[in-house]
Design a protein around this motif. Structure first.
Motif, short mmCIF file in Angstrom:
data_model
loop_
_atom_site.label_atom_id
_atom_site.label_comp_id
_atom_site.label_asym_id
_atom_site.label_seq_id
_atom_site.Cartn_x
_atom_site.Cartn_y
_atom_site.Cartn_z
N MET A 93 -29.29 -2.26 35.06
CA MET A 93 -29.90 -1.60 36.21
C MET A 93 -31.34 -2.00 36.51
O MET A 93 -31.96 -1.40 37.40
CB MET A 93 -29.85 -0.08 35.98
CG MET A 93 -28.46 0.51 36.13
SD MET A 93 -27.92 0.55 37.84
CE MET A 93 -29.07 1.75 38.47
N ALA A 143 -20.99 4.07 34.12
CA ALA A 143 -22.28 4.68 34.44
C ALA A 143 -22.98 3.91 35.56
O ALA A 143 -23.47 4.51 36.53
CB ALA A 143 -23.16 4.74 33.20
N ILE A 144 -23.02 2.59 35.44
CA ILE A 144 -23.65 1.77 36.47
C ILE A 144 -22.84 1.85 37.77
O ILE A 144 -23.39 1.95 38.87
CB ILE A 144 -23.78 0.31 36.00
CG1 ILE A 144 -24.64 0.23 34.74
CG2 ILE A 144 -24.36 -0.56 37.10
CD1 ILE A 144 -24.69 -1.16 34.12
N PHE A 153 -23.62 4.88 39.88
CA PHE A 153 -24.87 4.74 40.63
C PHE A 153 -24.65 3.86 41.86
O PHE A 153 -24.99 4.24 42.98
CB PHE A 153 -25.95 4.15 39.74
CG PHE A 153 -27.27 3.95 40.41
CD1 PHE A 153 -28.26 4.92 40.30
CD2 PHE A 153 -27.55 2.81 41.15
CE1 PHE A 153 -29.48 4.75 40.93
CE2 PHE A 153 -28.77 2.62 41.77
CZ PHE A 153 -29.74 3.60 41.66
N ASN A 192 -31.69 -0.44 29.72
CA ASN A 192 -30.93 -0.35 30.97
C ASN A 192 -31.43 0.78 31.86
O ASN A 192 -30.67 1.62 32.31
CB ASN A 192 -29.43 -0.15 30.66
CG ASN A 192 -28.57 -0.30 31.90
OD1 ASN A 192 -28.93 -0.97 32.84
ND2 ASN A 192 -27.41 0.36 31.88
N ASN A 193 -32.73 0.78 32.08
CA ASN A 193 -33.31 1.83 32.92
C ASN A 193 -33.32 1.43 34.39
O ASN A 193 -33.46 0.25 34.74
CB ASN A 193 -34.73 2.17 32.46
CG ASN A 193 -35.62 0.95 32.35
OD1 ASN A 193 -35.40 0.10 31.49
ND2 ASN A 193 -36.61 0.85 33.22
N ALA A 194 -33.15 2.44 35.26
CA ALA A 194 -33.06 2.21 36.70
C ALA A 194 -34.46 2.04 37.30
O ALA A 194 -35.43 2.67 36.85
CB ALA A 194 -32.35 3.37 37.37
N GLU A 231 -32.02 6.06 31.87
CA GLU A 231 -31.12 5.03 31.36
C GLU A 231 -29.70 5.27 31.88
O GLU A 231 -29.26 6.42 32.03
CB GLU A 231 -31.09 5.07 29.83
CG GLU A 231 -32.41 4.65 29.18
CD GLU A 231 -32.48 3.15 28.91
OE1 GLU A 231 -31.45 2.47 29.09
OE2 GLU A 231 -33.57 2.67 28.53
N TYR A 232 -28.98 4.18 32.13
CA TYR A 232 -27.60 4.25 32.62
C TYR A 232 -26.65 3.61 31.63
O TYR A 232 -25.91 2.68 31.95
CB TYR A 232 -27.50 3.59 33.99
CG TYR A 232 -27.87 4.53 35.12
CD1 TYR A 232 -26.90 5.23 35.82
CD2 TYR A 232 -29.21 4.76 35.43
CE1 TYR A 232 -27.24 6.11 36.83
CE2 TYR A 232 -29.57 5.63 36.45
CZ TYR A 232 -28.57 6.31 37.14
OH TYR A 232 -28.92 7.20 38.13
#
Length: 340
Positions: free
Chosen positions: A80, A127-128, A131, A195-197, A218-219
């Protein structure tokens, strides 16, 4: 009589040889045509059966209608970070410099823009995908994104509507053309990375809540992919990752990858450990280098003083640069046979 039969069989095999030797086409989509630049990440892959997918749209497309994309059946996303999901988009090919391309905001992400425009399947962790799916809905006003339909364990592409792969680490998604005897297998593998947005893609309320605690959102895990094409090519798409043991046990010993598409950049440390990772752990026949965070070429030629040039000297396999707009072709053994 026997000689005639042998000649006939040989002729048939010779005639059939081109059909058996079809290649995978790999075309980087970067900021400046004919160069490998600092912000370049995105790559299009095309299987001999016609299955086409975009890997990490990043900041390298002008939007979902970028004419360089063509048909896209799937969009793969490793993690992400803004330079992968695409919190910015390219203003125009060649805009800005190779060291710093000119970009403009992409409020819904370039990934969601391409997915929506191409009516593509999203191949990424759930999860991704959740989003990105929300962003696709914001663009198109569609209903919630469902899972991709499957028949016999495979999804036929093109899909009728945007869908999600329903995969996580270790999961495998198979995509095939309707008239193809088999499909392209995409496995999600581990990447040693965060993996932070990007804050720019979060809601104002979410940004404020995170800022209050100095936190990030995080995602799930960052990932890479191993893609098994129908001609026998097995490509490891590393994503952003540091060195880790699964490069040997999973990517090499289990999947037997014969091509590595390796992301460089200083943060995961591959500039330091990548020589060992490639030569001793992954051990592919060929390597494609991308995500260098520096202008690697000038007028299409490798800059001798670049960090990438120094790194290339460490690698044993045949090494190629992800030059924007240049289509490379790879056979089933991981060898570049055209365009390199």
């Amino acid at each position: 009589m026997r000689i005639t039969a042998v000649i006939c069989i040989s002729a048939v095999l010779a005639f059939a040889a081109p059909a058996l030797a079809q290649n995978v086409k790999i075309t980087p989509i970067g900021s400046h045509p004919g160069e490998l630049c600092a912000n370049d990440r995105a790559i299009i892959f095309e299987d001999p059966t016609g299955v086409r997918f975009l890997y990490d749209p990043a900041h390298n497309v002008t939007g979902g209608d970028d004419p360089r994309l063509g048909t896209i059946h799937m969009v793969l996303l490793t993690h992400m970070h803004g330079d992968h999901v695409g919190d910015l988009k390219l203003k125009a090919p060649g805009a800005g410099t190779c060291a710093n391309s000119e970009r403009v905001p992409a409020p819904n992400s370039t990934t969601a823009e391409v997915v929506a425009a191409k009516n593509a399947a999203m191949v990424m962790t759930r999860a991704i995908g959740g989003f990105v799916g929300n962003k696709v809905q914001a663009i198109s006003g569609s209903k919630p994104i469902g899972f991709c339909p499957q028949t016999g364990g495979a999804t036929t592409v093109p899909v009728s509507t945007v869908c999600a792969s329903q995969t996580d680490l270790g999961g495998v998604f198979v995509a095939k053309m309707a008239d193809a005897p088999r499909g392209v297998e995409i496995a999600i593998v581990y990447a040693s990375h965060v993996n932070n947005a990007p804050p720019a893609l979060l809601s104002e309320a979410q940004r404020a809540a995170l800022q209050a605690d100095g936190a990030v959102l995080e995602y799930g895990p960052a990932t890479g992919f191993v893609v098994k094409f129908t001609n026998g090519l097995v490509a490891y798409l590393s994503g952003d990752t540091g060195i880790h043991s699964e490069m040997k046990t999973v990517v090499n010993e289990y999947h037997k990858a014969n091509l590595a598409v390796l992301n460089l950049g200083p943060n995961p440390g591959i500039f330091y450990s990548g020589g060992h990772a490639i030569n001793e752990l992954i051990r592919p026949a060929s390597v494609i280098l991308t995500h260098a965070n520096e202008p690697v070429t000038e007028s299409g030629k490798l800059r001798p003083a670049s960090r990438t040039a120094a790194f290339m000297k460490l690698l044993k396999p045949a090494t190629h640069l992800a030059i924007s707009g240049r289509t490379m072709e790879f056979d089933g053994k991981g060898r570049c046979v055209a365009g390199c």
